[in-house]
Write a protein that holds these residues in place. Structure first.
Motif, PDB file in Angstrom:
ATOM      1  N   TYR A  23       0.836  -1.206   0.000  1.00 58.30           N
ATOM      2  CA  TYR A  23       0.000   0.000   0.000  1.00 58.30           C
ATOM      3  C   TYR A  23       0.871   1.256   0.000  1.00 58.30           C
ATOM      4  CZ  TYR A  23      -4.507  -2.290   0.821  1.00 58.30           C
ATOM      5  OH  TYR A  23      -5.650  -3.023   0.702  1.00 58.30           O
ATOM      6  N   SER A  24       0.432   2.225  -0.788  1.00 60.94           N
ATOM      7  CA  SER A  24       1.076   3.535  -0.756  1.00 60.94           C
ATOM      8  C   SER A  24       0.503   4.327   0.419  1.00 60.94           C
ATOM      9  CB  SER A  24       0.813   4.290  -2.069  1.00 60.94           C
ATOM     10  OG  SER A  24      -0.578   4.575  -2.191  1.00 60.94           O
ATOM     11  N   GLN A  25       1.110   5.482   0.663  1.00 57.39           N
ATOM     12  CA  GLN A  25       0.582   6.327   1.748  1.00 57.39           C
ATOM     13  C   GLN A  25      -0.850   6.768   1.458  1.00 57.39           C
ATOM     14  OE1 GLN A  25       3.212   9.606   2.548  1.00 57.39           O
ATOM     15  NE2 GLN A  25       4.637   8.331   3.747  1.00 57.39           N
ATOM     16  N   ASP A  26      -1.144   7.032   0.217  1.00 67.64           N
ATOM     17  CA  ASP A  26      -2.522   7.422  -0.136  1.00 67.64           C
ATOM     18  C   ASP A  26      -3.490   6.269   0.118  1.00 67.64           C
ATOM     19  OD1 ASP A  26      -1.741   9.935  -0.854  1.00 67.64           O
ATOM     20  OD2 ASP A  26      -1.581   9.481  -3.012  1.00 67.64           O
ATOM     21  N   ASP A  27      -3.041   5.038  -0.212  1.00 68.77           N
ATOM     22  CA  ASP A  27      -3.895   3.866   0.040  1.00 68.77           C
ATOM     23  C   ASP A  27      -4.157   3.720   1.542  1.00 68.77           C
ATOM     24  OD1 ASP A  27      -4.090   3.201  -2.639  1.00 68.77           O
ATOM     25  OD2 ASP A  27      -2.299   1.908  -2.572  1.00 68.77           O
ATOM     26  N   LEU A  28      -3.088   3.856   2.319  1.00 62.73           N
ATOM     27  CA  LEU A  28      -3.249   3.718   3.762  1.00 62.73           C
ATOM     28  C   LEU A  28      -4.135   4.821   4.332  1.00 62.73           C
ATOM     29  CD1 LEU A  28       0.420   2.797   4.811  1.00 62.73           C
ATOM     30  CD2 LEU A  28      -1.601   1.306   4.860  1.00 62.73           C
ATOM     31  N   ARG A  29      -3.941   6.044   3.815  1.00 62.64           N
ATOM     32  CA  ARG A  29      -4.774   7.154   4.279  1.00 62.64           C
ATOM     33  C   ARG A  29      -6.254   6.869   3.971  1.00 62.64           C
ATOM     34  NH1 ARG A  29      -2.237  10.667   1.874  1.00 62.64           N
ATOM     35  NH2 ARG A  29      -0.863  11.357   3.571  1.00 62.64           N
ATOM     36  N   ARG A  30      -6.507   6.330   2.784  1.00 61.28           N
ATOM     37  CA  ARG A  30      -7.895   6.020   2.400  1.00 61.28           C
ATOM     38  C   ARG A  30      -8.470   4.913   3.278  1.00 61.28           C
ATOM     39  NH1 ARG A  30      -9.771   2.188  -0.888  1.00 61.28           N
ATOM     40  NH2 ARG A  30      -7.646   1.676  -1.575  1.00 61.28           N
ATOM     41  N   MET A  31      -7.685   3.873   3.554  1.00 63.51           N
ATOM     42  CA  MET A  31      -8.169   2.758   4.371  1.00 63.51           C
ATOM     43  C   MET A  31      -8.422   3.205   5.817  1.00 63.51           C
ATOM     44  SD  MET A  31      -8.350   0.134   2.342  1.00 63.51           S
ATOM     45  CE  MET A  31      -8.267  -1.359   3.312  1.00 63.51           C
ATOM     46  N   ILE A  32      -7.507   4.025   6.337  1.00 58.90           N
ATOM     47  CA  ILE A  32      -7.693   4.504   7.710  1.00 58.90           C
ATOM     48  C   ILE A  32      -8.903   5.436   7.793  1.00 58.90           C
ATOM     49  CG2 ILE A  32      -6.656   5.899   9.546  1.00 58.90           C
ATOM     50  CD1 ILE A  32      -3.928   4.803   8.619  1.00 58.90           C
TER      51      ILE A  32
END
Length: 406
Positions: free
Chosen positions: A208-217
């Motif tokens: 996961y990229s940081q954007d992916d993690l931000r979206r999941m969180i």
């Protein structure tokens, strides 16, 4: 047990002293209680105060005769049932018929034969006693019938009330069953998100990229927020149903409590570039429970933000109406279809949809608003058009010293 003789009172009416003495001595020996009157007028006067069991009435008397005296007795409701036995030396059949016609029940002839007098007296005293007993039974029966009718009426009323309560209870149970099935469904989604998203993140953390993690969180945050709101509204609704929320009205400045809620939800509105204005300009003091009114305004504003798109507008206004103040929350959002409006405030037909940014509702907010507005003596309704927005309106009682003293 006392005999009929010992209990019976006889009024003898005769102007002949000799006859009176004969009957008085004879009847006293037989333990009757004997009263005497010398003429018809005197007898009628006595009968205003006493009610003998039988009257021995002479036919030929000065003043009003026995026939006229009997007529007057039978015309009086208080004395009409007392049996009258005529005493007469007349043997003419016409006179006997006349005696029966005016209301006499029998006659005895002069000179008196003691055995005849006793036999006729006992016969009519027995009949009189039986009539009185029968009348008493009839009176008792009528009284019992009245009591029974009253009890039947009360029972019918209680049964009708019970039937109505059962209908209400069945409807309430059906509503609650449906409500809890809806709640169970709504709880499943945020709980599933909270349970599954961390596992997905752990399994794919390196990819996961940081954007992916931000979206999941963010998804986790939204799920937790939705779950918290759902549980908070559910607990509030539960306390209402159990009567655990006390109603404590007080004077409240409407403009101030609206400003407070706008500030509380400012971040939500800012994230969608929504303008929220409080255009309540006059000193609107309402008399309501503060916590209930706060919940109403917060839910209505939250919904308005949820279903209004970017660059939209939300406006609070108020007008005075007699003893009430009408509050309006107008938005430029999605609007509601006409066929869905009746479902908004009902627990058994909830209307669900996502907001303009895919926000999820709890399904309980408007139900709580209706409960609290009505608890404070007001009413709530909505005007809406698809694509043009909605205006939710409710009324609250104005504050007055007289209202506060109630």
């Amino acid at each position: 047990m006392a005999t009929i003789t010992e209990k019976s009172t006889i009024l003898v009416v005769d102007d002949n002293i000799t006859n009176l003495n004969i009957l008085l001595d004879y009847l006293n020996e037989l333990s009757y209680k004997v009263l005497i009157a010398a003429n018809g007028e005197q007898a009628l006067q006595q009968l205003q105060h006493i009610h003998p069991d039988v009257i021995l009435l002479d036919v030929m008397m000065p003043g009003i005769d026995g026939f006229e005296t009997c007529l007057r007795l039978k015309a009086n409701k208080e004395t009409q049932d007392i049996p009258v036995i005529f005493m007469t030396a007349l043997t003419d059949t016409v006179d006997k018929i006349r005696g029966f016609t005016v209301g006499g029940v029998d006659y005895i002839t002069k000179p008196f034969q003691h055995e005849e007098v006793l036999a006729r007296l006992k016969a009519h005293l027995t009949i009189r006693k039986l009539q009185q007993e029968l009348q008493q039974k009839n009176d008792d029966l009528e009284q019992y019938a009245d009591i029974l009718a009253k009890k039947n009426t009360e029972l019918a009323t209680k049964n009708a009330e019970l039937d109505e309560k059962n209908v209400q209870l069945n409807a309430l149970n059906a509503d609650k069953d449906l409500f809890f099935s809806i709640i169970a469904h709504d709880l499943r989604n945020p709980i599933s998100a909270l349970r599954e998203l961390p596992q997905i993140i752990i399994e794919n953390l390196e990819s996961y990229s940081q954007d992916d993690l931000r979206r999941m969180i963010s998804m986790q945050r939204d799920a937790a927020k939705n779950l918290f709101e759902l549980l908070e509204n559910l607990l509030t609704w539960s306390r209402i149903q159990r009567g655990m929320i006390e109603h404590e009205p007080q004077p409240i400045n409407l403009k101030e409590i609206v400003d407070r809620n706008i500030a509380l939800l400012a971040a939500n509105a800012y994230s969608k570039k929504i303008s929220v204005k409080n255009d309540i300009t006059f000193p609107a003091i309402i008399y309501v429970d503060y916590k209930m009114m706060d919940t109403v305004l917060r839910n209505l504003l939250s919904n308005a933000i949820k279903f209004t798109g970017e660059d939209g507008n939300i406006e609070f206004t108020a007008i005075e109406q007699d003893q009430f103040i009408q509050v309006a929350i107008r938005d430029t959002g999605m609007g509601i279809g006409e066929n869905y409006v009746p479902k908004l405030f009902r627990i058994d037909e909830q209307y669900r949809r996502t907001g303009t940014a895919n926000e999820r509702g709890t399904g309980l907010g408007l139900i709580l608003c209706k409960e609290f507005v009505e608890r404070n003596g007001g009413r709530i309704w909505v005007e809406s058009e698809v694509g043009k927005g909605s205006t939710f309106r409710f009324t609250s009682p104005k504050f007055s010293k007289e209202r506060a003293m109630l």
